[in-house]
Motif scaffolding. Structure first.
Motif, PDB file in Angstrom:
ATOM      1  N   ARG A  41       0.834  -1.199   0.000  1.00  0.00           N
ATOM      2  CA  ARG A  41       0.000   0.000   0.000  1.00  0.00           C
ATOM      3  C   ARG A  41       0.875   1.259   0.000  1.00  0.00           C
ATOM      4  O   ARG A  41       1.850   1.355   0.755  1.00  0.00           O
ATOM      5  CB  ARG A  41      -0.901  -0.002   1.245  1.00  0.00           C
ATOM      6  CG  ARG A  41      -1.842   1.202   1.343  1.00  0.00           C
ATOM      7  CD  ARG A  41      -2.630   1.156   2.654  1.00  0.00           C
ATOM      8  NE  ARG A  41      -3.505   0.004   2.726  1.00  0.00           N
ATOM      9  CZ  ARG A  41      -4.805   0.012   2.392  1.00  0.00           C
ATOM     10  NH1 ARG A  41      -5.361   1.142   1.969  1.00  0.00           N
ATOM     11  NH2 ARG A  41      -5.533  -1.074   2.489  1.00  0.00           N
ATOM     12  N   ASP A  43       0.375   5.641  -0.004  1.00  0.00           N
ATOM     13  CA  ASP A  43      -0.477   6.823   0.068  1.00  0.00           C
ATOM     14  C   ASP A  43       0.053   7.815  -0.957  1.00  0.00           C
ATOM     15  O   ASP A  43       1.147   8.370  -0.799  1.00  0.00           O
ATOM     16  CB  ASP A  43      -0.427   7.421   1.474  1.00  0.00           C
ATOM     17  CG  ASP A  43      -1.285   8.669   1.626  1.00  0.00           C
ATOM     18  OD1 ASP A  43      -1.857   9.133   0.613  1.00  0.00           O
ATOM     19  OD2 ASP A  43      -1.378   9.189   2.752  1.00  0.00           O
ATOM     20  N   ARG A 192     -11.194  11.508  -1.375  1.00  0.00           N
ATOM     21  CA  ARG A 192      -9.981  10.855  -1.893  1.00  0.00           C
ATOM     22  C   ARG A 192     -10.357   9.600  -2.668  1.00  0.00           C
ATOM     23  O   ARG A 192     -11.188   8.818  -2.222  1.00  0.00           O
ATOM     24  CB  ARG A 192      -9.040  10.483  -0.741  1.00  0.00           C
ATOM     25  CG  ARG A 192      -8.289  11.660  -0.154  1.00  0.00           C
ATOM     26  CD  ARG A 192      -7.670  11.325   1.218  1.00  0.00           C
ATOM     27  NE  ARG A 192      -7.022  10.029   1.282  1.00  0.00           N
ATOM     28  CZ  ARG A 192      -5.711   9.808   1.153  1.00  0.00           C
ATOM     29  NH1 ARG A 192      -4.907  10.834   0.931  1.00  0.00           N
ATOM     30  NH2 ARG A 192      -5.204   8.599   1.265  1.00  0.00           N
ATOM     31  N   SER A 194      -9.153   6.086  -3.948  1.00  0.00           N
ATOM     32  CA  SER A 194      -8.180   5.019  -3.810  1.00  0.00           C
ATOM     33  C   SER A 194      -8.402   3.980  -4.896  1.00  0.00           C
ATOM     34  O   SER A 194      -9.513   3.835  -5.424  1.00  0.00           O
ATOM     35  CB  SER A 194      -8.269   4.370  -2.426  1.00  0.00           C
ATOM     36  OG  SER A 194      -7.867   5.285  -1.419  1.00  0.00           O
ATOM     37  N   GLY A 231      -5.853   9.045  -3.437  1.00  0.00           N
ATOM     38  CA  GLY A 231      -5.728   8.489  -2.101  1.00  0.00           C
ATOM     39  C   GLY A 231      -4.707   7.372  -2.056  1.00  0.00           C
ATOM     40  O   GLY A 231      -3.572   7.529  -2.498  1.00  0.00           O
ATOM     41  N   ASP A 232      -5.108   6.202  -1.557  1.00  0.00           N
ATOM     42  CA  ASP A 232      -4.195   5.074  -1.448  1.00  0.00           C
ATOM     43  C   ASP A 232      -4.147   4.296  -2.758  1.00  0.00           C
ATOM     44  O   ASP A 232      -5.166   4.123  -3.432  1.00  0.00           O
ATOM     45  CB  ASP A 232      -4.633   4.120  -0.329  1.00  0.00           C
ATOM     46  CG  ASP A 232      -4.384   4.690   1.053  1.00  0.00           C
ATOM     47  OD1 ASP A 232      -3.716   5.737   1.153  1.00  0.00           O
ATOM     48  OD2 ASP A 232      -4.856   4.082   2.026  1.00  0.00           O
ATOM     49  N   VAL A 234      -3.376   0.543  -3.644  1.00  0.00           N
ATOM     50  CA  VAL A 234      -3.237  -0.767  -3.014  1.00  0.00           C
ATOM     51  C   VAL A 234      -2.978  -1.785  -4.115  1.00  0.00           C
ATOM     52  O   VAL A 234      -3.744  -1.874  -5.075  1.00  0.00           O
ATOM     53  CB  VAL A 234      -4.505  -1.150  -2.218  1.00  0.00           C
ATOM     54  CG1 VAL A 234      -4.301  -2.486  -1.521  1.00  0.00           C
ATOM     55  CG2 VAL A 234      -4.868  -0.056  -1.227  1.00  0.00           C
TER      56      VAL A 234
END
Length: 298
Positions: A41, A43, A192, A194, A231-232, A234
């Motif tokens: 992960r 950010d 955000r 992700s 955002g993230d 992953v």
């Protein structure tokens, strides 16, 4: 531990493959060390997933992503942008079917200069771009999955169905290479965006770094088009492997200390997802260790 550099996730995974990987004979005949199942992960607000323990040619990865978004499946457009990462597959097919031991440089030059030759030998079959932008249903209707994702993010951002994928079972046998980075799923929270990427097969040394920065570029574009912040990111890996001719390079990379992650920035907001160009992307603060060369297994 909380302040550990995010790139150590990659280095730890590489070390895990070296130490615990199952030695396997693979499709290419080169052989791999392989483990199954991994998650990492990043950010994106804290930095791009762009490795610093070796130089990654991020513009090549972003150009590839922009090519996917056009829906094109012919390497001619890529070669005109000096992106050569897809040449091995059609070149291998050309050599096998014609018996000519033509060099890669000669083959690529002919693809660029001769449209008829490019149509015959430069097409990869219904690979990523075709499935992302022109998935054909049983009724013959085409589905633009990217447009569907953007529409859903704008209208129903809490949906758990915002994703696209390229694993079209009916067309896999027509593809030069079945999709490795298969499923992209999106999630919105507190403004955000992700993204989770599922990758079934992971060339950890060469392919993975390209896939990460390409996916981060896509995530940034879609976020911008939907008035969201990145955002993230992953990443989930299935068969994560090092080719046996990459082991020395991996060990070299493990001796290097990560440097501060750079930032990926969009310099303008185009009117649509289809209007981005490589000139719209900027990477700030990238100071990597030297490039590590390795051969692609075909």
């Amino acid at each position: 531990m909380l302040n550990r550099h995010p790139e150590y996730q990659y280095l730890d995974l590489m070390n895990q493959v070296l130490e615990r990987g199952d030695r396997r004979i693979d499709r290419t005949g080169v052989g791999t060390l392989s483990i199954f199942g991994a998650m990492i992960r990043f950010d994106l607000s804290a930095g791009a997933p762009l490795l610093t323990t070796k130089r990654v040619y991020w513009k090549t990865a972003v150009k590839e992503m922009l090519w996917f978004l056009t829906g094109d499946t012919n390497i001619q457009a890529l070669l005109k942008e000096n992106v050569r990462i897809w040449s091995d597959w059609p070149l291998t097919r050309y050599r096998k079917e014609t018996g000519e031991s033509v060099s890669q440089d000669v083959f690529e030059a002919r693809i660029v200069e001769d449209d008829d030759f490019a149509r015959r030998w430069g097409d990869l079959g219904p690979v990523y771009g075709k499935q992302w932008r022109r998935w054909q249903g049983p009724d013959g209707r085409e589905h633009d999955q990217i447009a569907g994702v953007i529409d859903a993010l704008r209208k129903n951002p809490s949906s758990r169905r915002i994703l696209f994928h390229a694993w079209n079972v009916a067309e896999i046998d027509q593809m030069a290479l079945p999709p490795c980075h298969m499923v992209y799923q999106f999630h919105v929270s507190n403004g955000r965006l992700s993204c989770m990427l599922l990758q079934r097969s992971v060339d950890l040394l060469l392919g993975c770094p390209f896939n990460w920065i390409g996916a981060a570029a896509l995530q940034s574009m879609i976020a911008q088009q939907c008035d969201l912040e990145p955002g993230d990111f992953v990443w989930v890996g299935g068969d994560v492997h090092l080719y046996l001719n990459h082991l020395d390079q991996a060990r070299l990379q493990l001796t290097r200390e990560p440097r501060p992650l750079p930032r990926l920035r969009l310099k303008r907001r185009p009117p649509s997802i289809d209007a981005y160009r490589i000139e719209d992307f900027e990477v700030e603060g990238y100071d990597p260790h030297p490039h590590i060369a390795a051969e692609v297994a075909v």
